[in-house]
Design an enzyme around this catalytic site. Structure first.
Site, PDB file in Angstrom:
ATOM      1  N   GLY A   1       0.832  -1.189   0.000  1.00  0.00           N
ATOM      2  CA  GLY A   1       0.000   0.000   0.000  1.00  0.00           C
ATOM      3  C   GLY A   1       0.868   1.241   0.000  1.00  0.00           C
ATOM      4  O   GLY A   1       1.989   1.213   0.522  1.00  0.00           O
TER       5      GLY A   1
ATOM      6  N   GLN B   1       3.462   9.926   0.582  1.00  0.00           N
ATOM      7  CA  GLN B   1       4.716   9.199   0.848  1.00  0.00           C
ATOM      8  C   GLN B   1       5.760   9.440  -0.242  1.00  0.00           C
ATOM      9  O   GLN B   1       6.946   9.186  -0.029  1.00  0.00           O
ATOM     10  CB  GLN B   1       4.451   7.694   1.002  1.00  0.00           C
TER      11      GLN B   1
ATOM     12  N   CYS C   1       5.201   0.043   7.484  1.00  0.00           N
ATOM     13  CA  CYS C   1       4.970   1.180   6.593  1.00  0.00           C
ATOM     14  C   CYS C   1       6.262   1.490   5.852  1.00  0.00           C
ATOM     15  O   CYS C   1       7.335   1.494   6.467  1.00  0.00           O
ATOM     16  CB  CYS C   1       4.534   2.391   7.420  1.00  0.00           C
ATOM     17  N   LEU C   2       6.161   1.745   4.545  1.00  0.00           N
ATOM     18  CA  LEU C   2       7.361   2.060   3.767  1.00  0.00           C
ATOM     19  C   LEU C   2       8.054   3.329   4.275  1.00  0.00           C
ATOM     20  O   LEU C   2       9.247   3.499   4.060  1.00  0.00           O
ATOM     21  CB  LEU C   2       7.004   2.206   2.281  1.00  0.00           C
TER      22      LEU C   2
ATOM     23  N   HIS D   1      -5.072   2.377   7.266  1.00  0.00           N
ATOM     24  CA  HIS D   1      -3.666   2.792   7.377  1.00  0.00           C
ATOM     25  C   HIS D   1      -3.344   3.859   6.324  1.00  0.00           C
ATOM     26  O   HIS D   1      -2.770   4.906   6.653  1.00  0.00           O
ATOM     27  CB  HIS D   1      -2.758   1.564   7.206  1.00  0.00           C
ATOM     28  N   GLU D   2      -3.729   3.601   5.070  1.00  0.00           N
ATOM     29  CA  GLU D   2      -3.412   4.533   3.987  1.00  0.00           C
ATOM     30  C   GLU D   2      -4.218   5.834   4.102  1.00  0.00           C
ATOM     31  O   GLU D   2      -3.701   6.921   3.819  1.00  0.00           O
ATOM     32  CB  GLU D   2      -3.644   3.888   2.617  1.00  0.00           C
TER      33      GLU D   2
ATOM     34  N   HIS E   1      -2.615   8.351   6.334  1.00  0.00           N
ATOM     35  CA  HIS E   1      -1.528   9.130   5.705  1.00  0.00           C
ATOM     36  C   HIS E   1      -2.064  10.441   5.120  1.00  0.00           C
ATOM     37  O   HIS E   1      -1.382  11.469   5.165  1.00  0.00           O
ATOM     38  CB  HIS E   1      -0.886   8.336   4.560  1.00  0.00           C
TER      39      HIS E   1
END
Ligand code: QAP
Ligand code: CO
Length: 171
Positions: free
Chosen positions: A45, A50, A95-96, A137-138, A141
């Site tokens: 994701g 990001q 998370c990236l 989660h996304e 962001h």
């Protein structure tokens, strides 16, 4: 084009992303860059912020039962909203933008969502399981929130300590 992923504590990650109003070529090229960047980093994701773009855009591509990631399963989500939520679930998230850190986070178990696709068409659906967790989660962001901000005080302290240690090791 593969873009650079912003990593905690980059201040841009705290930005509130803006609604998408134009479903045009620039949105489509942003989505392509996000896909390339997510696959290059082995993510499931990614939110536009990001890669430094404060727009309410995210992509999710979960793996199947065999752990394979099929690009046909990728979902493009624009202007997401959670309109109903039910139950609680705990999952160890990563998370990236917070590489190598995995912590248990509580989320809603089931959600009803509304969003737009790359052409602006409105979609409404019910989500559960990992898809529900990834969507939450996304979406966080887009409101400048990282999963580590949902940890208890003690777990957050533990994270900060681990993070400092990792920063030193990376240098
Ligand atoms: C968000 O997370 C998510 O630390 C997507 O070294 C989290 O793609 C969706 C990743 C939980 C569902 C459940 C993390 C890759 C990828 C790392 C990711 C790493 C390499 C995280
Ligand atoms: Co993330």
């Amino acid at each position: 084009m593969i873009r650079e992923i912003l990593v905690y504590p980059n201040k841009k990650l705290k930005k509130i992303s803006k609604e998408v109003e134009e479903f045009d070529e620039s949105l489509h090229s942003l989505l392509e860059d996000m896909k390339e960047t997510m696959y290059a980093n082995e993510g499931i994701g990614l939110a536009a912020i990001q890669i430094g773009v404060p727009k309410r855009v995210l992509i999710i591509n979960l793996t199947d039962e065999d752990g394979n990631q099929n690009p046909d399963d990728l979902v493009e989500i624009i202007n997401p909203e959670i309109i109903e939520a039910d139950g609680k679930t705990i999952y160890q998230e990563g998370c990236l933008s917070v590489p190598s850190i995995y912590e248990e986070v509580e989320r809603f178990e089931k959600i009803k969502v509304k969003y737009q696709d790359r052409f602006g068409k409105v979609v409404e659906e019910k989500l559960d399981g990992l898809m529900s967790i990834a969507f939450q989660h996304e979406s966080d962001h887009l409101n400048g929130k990282l999963f580590i901000e949902k940890l208890s005080y003690l777990k957050r302290k533990k994270f900060e300590k681990e993070w400092k240690k990792k920063l030193k090791e990376r240098k």
